[in-house]
Write a protein that holds these residues in place. Sequence first.
Motif, PDB file in Angstrom:
ATOM      1  N   TYR A 150       0.774  -1.198  -0.189  1.00  0.00           N
ATOM      2  CA  TYR A 150      -0.037   0.146  -0.194  1.00  0.00           C
ATOM      3  C   TYR A 150       1.075   1.171   0.038  1.00  0.00           C
ATOM      4  O   TYR A 150       0.816   2.226   0.804  1.00  0.00           O
ATOM      5  N   ASN A 152       2.482   4.995  -0.596  1.00  0.00           N
ATOM      6  CA  ASN A 152       1.798   6.396  -0.924  1.00  0.00           C
ATOM      7  C   ASN A 152       2.913   7.371  -0.841  1.00  0.00           C
ATOM      8  O   ASN A 152       3.582   7.277   0.383  1.00  0.00           O
ATOM      9  N   VAL A 167      -4.860  11.391  -0.343  1.00  0.00           N
ATOM     10  CA  VAL A 167      -5.459  11.051  -1.582  1.00  0.00           C
ATOM     11  C   VAL A 167      -4.469  11.332  -2.694  1.00  0.00           C
ATOM     12  O   VAL A 167      -4.180  12.618  -2.674  1.00  0.00           O
ATOM     13  N   ASN A 232     -14.512  10.001  -4.649  1.00  0.00           N
ATOM     14  CA  ASN A 232     -13.352   9.018  -4.170  1.00  0.00           C
ATOM     15  C   ASN A 232     -14.043   7.754  -4.214  1.00  0.00           C
ATOM     16  O   ASN A 232     -13.644   6.790  -3.618  1.00  0.00           O
ATOM     17  N   LEU A 235     -11.840   4.703  -5.163  1.00  0.00           N
ATOM     18  CA  LEU A 235     -10.963   4.220  -4.262  1.00  0.00           C
ATOM     19  C   LEU A 235     -11.405   3.118  -3.237  1.00  0.00           C
ATOM     20  O   LEU A 235     -10.535   2.385  -2.486  1.00  0.00           O
ATOM     21  N   LYS A 305     -14.024   7.906 -11.967  1.00  0.00           N
ATOM     22  CA  LYS A 305     -12.598   8.084 -11.646  1.00  0.00           C
ATOM     23  C   LYS A 305     -11.891   9.480 -11.422  1.00  0.00           C
ATOM     24  O   LYS A 305     -10.876   9.301 -10.469  1.00  0.00           O
ATOM     25  N   LEU A 308     -11.837  12.403  -7.501  1.00  0.00           N
ATOM     26  CA  LEU A 308     -10.940  12.378  -6.309  1.00  0.00           C
ATOM     27  C   LEU A 308     -10.945  13.871  -5.641  1.00  0.00           C
ATOM     28  O   LEU A 308     -11.060  14.894  -6.313  1.00  0.00           O
ATOM     29  N   GLU A 348      -6.119   5.344   2.130  1.00  0.00           N
ATOM     30  CA  GLU A 348      -6.196   6.976   1.316  1.00  0.00           C
ATOM     31  C   GLU A 348      -7.627   7.324   1.503  1.00  0.00           C
ATOM     32  O   GLU A 348      -8.177   8.587   1.568  1.00  0.00           O
ATOM     33  N   ASN A 349      -8.716   6.400   1.245  1.00  0.00           N
ATOM     34  CA  ASN A 349      -9.935   6.729   1.314  1.00  0.00           C
ATOM     35  C   ASN A 349     -10.682   6.821   2.575  1.00  0.00           C
ATOM     36  O   ASN A 349     -11.687   7.451   2.914  1.00  0.00           O
ATOM     37  N   ARG A 353     -12.724  -0.010   2.488  1.00  0.00           N
ATOM     38  CA  ARG A 353     -11.738  -0.893   2.287  1.00  0.00           C
ATOM     39  C   ARG A 353     -12.000  -2.243   3.177  1.00  0.00           C
ATOM     40  O   ARG A 353     -11.267  -3.233   3.002  1.00  0.00           O
ATOM     41  N   THR A 397     -16.574   6.164   3.172  1.00  0.00           N
ATOM     42  CA  THR A 397     -15.273   6.998   3.349  1.00  0.00           C
ATOM     43  C   THR A 397     -15.763   7.932   4.190  1.00  0.00           C
ATOM     44  O   THR A 397     -16.750   8.365   4.065  1.00  0.00           O
TER      45      THR A 397
END
Length: 462
Positions: A150, A152, A167, A232, A235, A305, A308, A348-349, A353, A397
């Motif tokens: 993951y 970033n 993000v 978002n 994500l 998409k 964001l 990130e979101n 998840r 989110t």
Amino acid sequence: MNKKRAFLFTLLVLILGLGAIAIYRFNFRKSIPEASLALQVKAVLTNNGCLACHASDAEKPFYSNFPVAGKLVQQDMRNGLRYIDLGKVCQELEAGKPVSEVNLAKIEQSMINESMPLTKYKMIHWGTSYNDAEKDVLTRWVKETRAFYYPNSLAAPEFAGEPLQPVPDSIPVDPRKVALGFKLYHDTRISADNTVSCATCHPLHKAGVDGLKTSKGIYDQIGGINAPTVYNAGLNMSQFWDGRAADLQAQAGGPPLDVLEMGSNWDEINGKLRADKEMVKEFASIYPEGINEHTITDAIAEFEKTLLTPNSRFDRYLKGDKNVLTADEIAGYHLFKKYNCATCHAGENIGGRSYEYMGIVADYFEHRGLPLHDNKDYGHFNVTQDSVDFQRFKTPTLRNVALTAPYLHDGSAQTLEAATEAMFTFQTGKEVSKEEIDKLVLFMKTLTGENPMMSYVHPGLE
């Protein structure tokens, strides 16, 4: 003489007891094996009794049949499995598969808070708590797994290991599909009566939500679930509260056919759009096959998409701007981690998840006092038909959460404060002060990001 004997007897019992404890702890504490880091983690979790409450195949201990203790044991095992299935985590470790961001955060936070194993478990099972060597194994594993699976690169070095990450500014898209998808997103011809578009329930200028408890479809029909934000959404690991759509394209194909939402069918939708010469021409320039279900949903997904929302004040803080947040907002973030909010709302979101059980420590649906709404209250069970997934919902989110009221899958929480209080009541069971709630809300308000579409008002949606 009798007193002396009694004293010696008591001393002997004490010595034998301490010796038994020492022998137990020596034999119980297994050394960390010479193996891969993943297998070392598996050993740490297993040796400390974590799977006793956090595995679907956990065996009940002998004292689970005792009148009082038995009830507590069964409750702890039930709540533990609702929170995290470490049996599955160990299977992933054994197979060399990545452990999810959410489970990484849960294991990490349990170590930081020293909340696992439970104190009452450790009172019976001496030695079941992480020692320094085990903490080192877990810490290295979490750090390396996050960095490898993951990554970033946006956060400042000191925040690179945080459970929450900034993000990305954008993800690769086809600009031609985006332009077409923008038109289709606002096209009411996708509904049976030509009144409802994607933007009806997810208006871009309202943070991608309609602000209703549950949305209205064609003929003013009322749906049974709250409309999540479209911002978002790319994500998320899946789409819809129950996760029935694997991606944005699959999600875009759902509402057009739903009788309460758009109530149409693809033959009807294709026919309407094919009657539009300009639309036919634009599709042909991008998709050789022309207008059909696949190309319509593909274009809508490509547009989505782009939705964001980077550069929230919190993201700028993670990137190294120390002055962008107030002291109370930073305190709110620390509380967000302390109270395990950053376990389910990770990555990130900051959500989206995992599937989490609604009502880990208290029955949310019994408290709500309303009958279950068909399958809307069933959660991920709708997809798997597995009883373990009953009333597990995809975590929403928290990005732009200050703008997306009402909250929860049924829209029952009207304010962010009410939603936060509900999480403590039904998910954690922890008591918090009003001051702490206020600081948590202040922190969540820093999650509002930026996107040009957030100020776009489509004609007819004012």
